[in-house]
Scaffold this motif. Sequence first.
Motif, PDB file in Angstrom:
ATOM      1  N   ALA A 287       0.843  -1.193   0.000  1.00  0.00           N
ATOM      2  CA  ALA A 287       0.000   0.000   0.000  1.00  0.00           C
ATOM      3  C   ALA A 287       0.879   1.243   0.000  1.00  0.00           C
ATOM      4  O   ALA A 287       1.795   1.355   0.798  1.00  0.00           O
ATOM      5  CB  ALA A 287      -0.902   0.001   1.233  1.00  0.00           C
ATOM      6  N   TYR A 288       0.584   2.164  -0.900  1.00  0.00           N
ATOM      7  CA  TYR A 288       1.209   3.480  -0.883  1.00  0.00           C
ATOM      8  C   TYR A 288       0.126   4.508  -0.595  1.00  0.00           C
ATOM      9  O   TYR A 288      -0.984   4.432  -1.139  1.00  0.00           O
ATOM     10  CB  TYR A 288       1.874   3.801  -2.231  1.00  0.00           C
ATOM     11  CG  TYR A 288       2.149   5.273  -2.435  1.00  0.00           C
ATOM     12  CD1 TYR A 288       3.154   5.925  -1.732  1.00  0.00           C
ATOM     13  CD2 TYR A 288       1.355   6.029  -3.311  1.00  0.00           C
ATOM     14  CE1 TYR A 288       3.381   7.287  -1.906  1.00  0.00           C
ATOM     15  CE2 TYR A 288       1.585   7.391  -3.495  1.00  0.00           C
ATOM     16  CZ  TYR A 288       2.602   8.007  -2.784  1.00  0.00           C
ATOM     17  OH  TYR A 288       2.817   9.358  -2.943  1.00  0.00           O
ATOM     18  N   GLY A 289       0.427   5.446   0.266  1.00  0.00           N
ATOM     19  CA  GLY A 289      -0.567   6.463   0.555  1.00  0.00           C
ATOM     20  C   GLY A 289      -0.048   7.521   1.497  1.00  0.00           C
ATOM     21  O   GLY A 289       1.148   7.612   1.775  1.00  0.00           O
ATOM     22  N   LEU A 290      -0.977   8.296   2.015  1.00  0.00           N
ATOM     23  CA  LEU A 290      -0.654   9.401   2.909  1.00  0.00           C
ATOM     24  C   LEU A 290      -1.821   9.583   3.871  1.00  0.00           C
ATOM     25  O   LEU A 290      -2.962   9.218   3.568  1.00  0.00           O
ATOM     26  CB  LEU A 290      -0.436  10.696   2.126  1.00  0.00           C
ATOM     27  CG  LEU A 290       0.558  10.645   0.955  1.00  0.00           C
ATOM     28  CD1 LEU A 290      -0.181  10.470  -0.365  1.00  0.00           C
ATOM     29  CD2 LEU A 290       1.396  11.905   0.893  1.00  0.00           C
ATOM     30  N   THR A 291      -1.544  10.166   5.021  1.00  0.00           N
ATOM     31  CA  THR A 291      -2.607  10.429   5.988  1.00  0.00           C
ATOM     32  C   THR A 291      -3.701  11.282   5.356  1.00  0.00           C
ATOM     33  O   THR A 291      -4.895  11.079   5.613  1.00  0.00           O
ATOM     34  CB  THR A 291      -2.029  11.149   7.223  1.00  0.00           C
ATOM     35  OG1 THR A 291      -0.946  10.395   7.750  1.00  0.00           O
ATOM     36  CG2 THR A 291      -3.087  11.314   8.301  1.00  0.00           C
TER      37      THR A 291
END
Length: 518
Positions: free
Chosen positions: A307-311
């Motif tokens: 998983a790649y992401g950001l808050t």
Amino acid sequence: MPELPTPRFLDERTAHWAQTKPDDEAITFKDRTWTWSQWYDRIRRLAGALTELGVGRGDVVAFLDKNHPACVETTLAAASIGAATAIINFRLAADELDYVLNDSGAKVLIVGAEFAPTIEKIRDQLSSVEKVVEVTPDGDDEYEALLADATPVDRPDEVEPDDVAIIMYSSGTTGRPKGVSLTHANLIAHTESAFDGWELDEGDKNLVAMPLFHVGGSSYMQLGLHTGVASYMTRDVDGAQLAGGILAGANRTFLVPAVLAKVLESGEDAVKLFSALKTYGYGASPMPLPLLRKALEAWPDTDFIQAYGLTEVGGVISLLRPEDHRSGNEERMGSAGRVVPGAEVRVIDPDSLEDVPQGEQGELWFRSGQLMKGYHNKPDATAEAITEDGWFRTGDIGRIDEDGYIFVEDRLKDMIITGGENVYSIEVERVLAEHPAVAEVAVIGVPDEEWGEAVKAVVALEGEATDEELIGWAKERLAGYKCPRTVDIVDELPRNPTGKILKKDLRQPHWEKSGRKV
């Protein structure tokens, strides 16, 4: 798993499971287990208790502790009456806690007993906090007494899906953390998109081990609530507690790559135990390809999902799926996968703000229903991060190949990711610059096999100080993961003709042999 309508509110699915399978296990923590009906009753009672304490729509409740089901109960209960829960990083130093709690404007603070002494030291500085409630891991505490005495209340009609439900503080580009405000709608959109492809079966159980103050912990917890799958929550991320969860039947999890490395180092018995996992989701920092190869070989029947992401997007915005991990395409295994359903991506030239040709590098921009409402009490920062037509500027540099796979290759932001935690250099520089012997300082990230990146400070002195002294100075004022692991003392820092410190020159010797820049 049964197909159900998309919920509008965070507590909706918990209410459904309490009605349709009231006696099934909902969550286990240490030696306590609650059924769906028991857990939903606790949520309604807590909603009543918070209402009696004067918490209502638009207010904030803060939660400060290691992993505890009370954090999830608080999130659901507060959200159901229109309030937000600020989930606070328990690793923060006292002056950081002071800032974050005051910035959140929390009316009520629920605090773990082991962190209560720290709160007591700064209690008179917490201007908005009207009530502090103590909670303990075993449940013999003020929190349980509060629930026992409370009258349950239902969700008021005025609560809306666009009300903020969670505030998570991320490291700040200005040296102070920013609160990321995520609504009911944001979090539900994330759950439905980020877990697309997770084939859950009856009898599955989620291992919730990532810290709940981290979006990877709280957003992963939503999977069990949404699907009706039981969750086993650990208090910490350590080998014994993870093993306990797997032995209790947990077979789906999300963790940072560093945990996987430790399991492989722990020997044959640990590897065999972890083979019970059907799904191993990982993210928050890159997985080195040699480690990923070892993991795929050690657990041939486990589905690996990156998983790649950001808050700011609720957690996951792109996925590298199980079939991609075992395709034999090693270049693709080094990617962050493709965007989740419902999300859009662009690659933008950060200078011209125009789309770059396919395959070329630029800043990654995303648009999605998962995108935060904004930064808490920071409209200017929100406007800088989100365009008028709803695109979020990540600050990550990457490219997209012809099949839509995203490659994250550098950072526009001056940020370090160590063990899945974001650290902005300016936060650390602000603290080190206050040391009387420091003339100037630059903080950079350098490669680390275990944590992805490690924090390094490069300083020029105008007095006398050792590297150990400077590290100790930082540890007194910052959360441990933000403190430099190493300090280089130099005569002067490299600068360009306009006087700007050349961090690229400081980073280059450390990264030139690693084959990556982040």
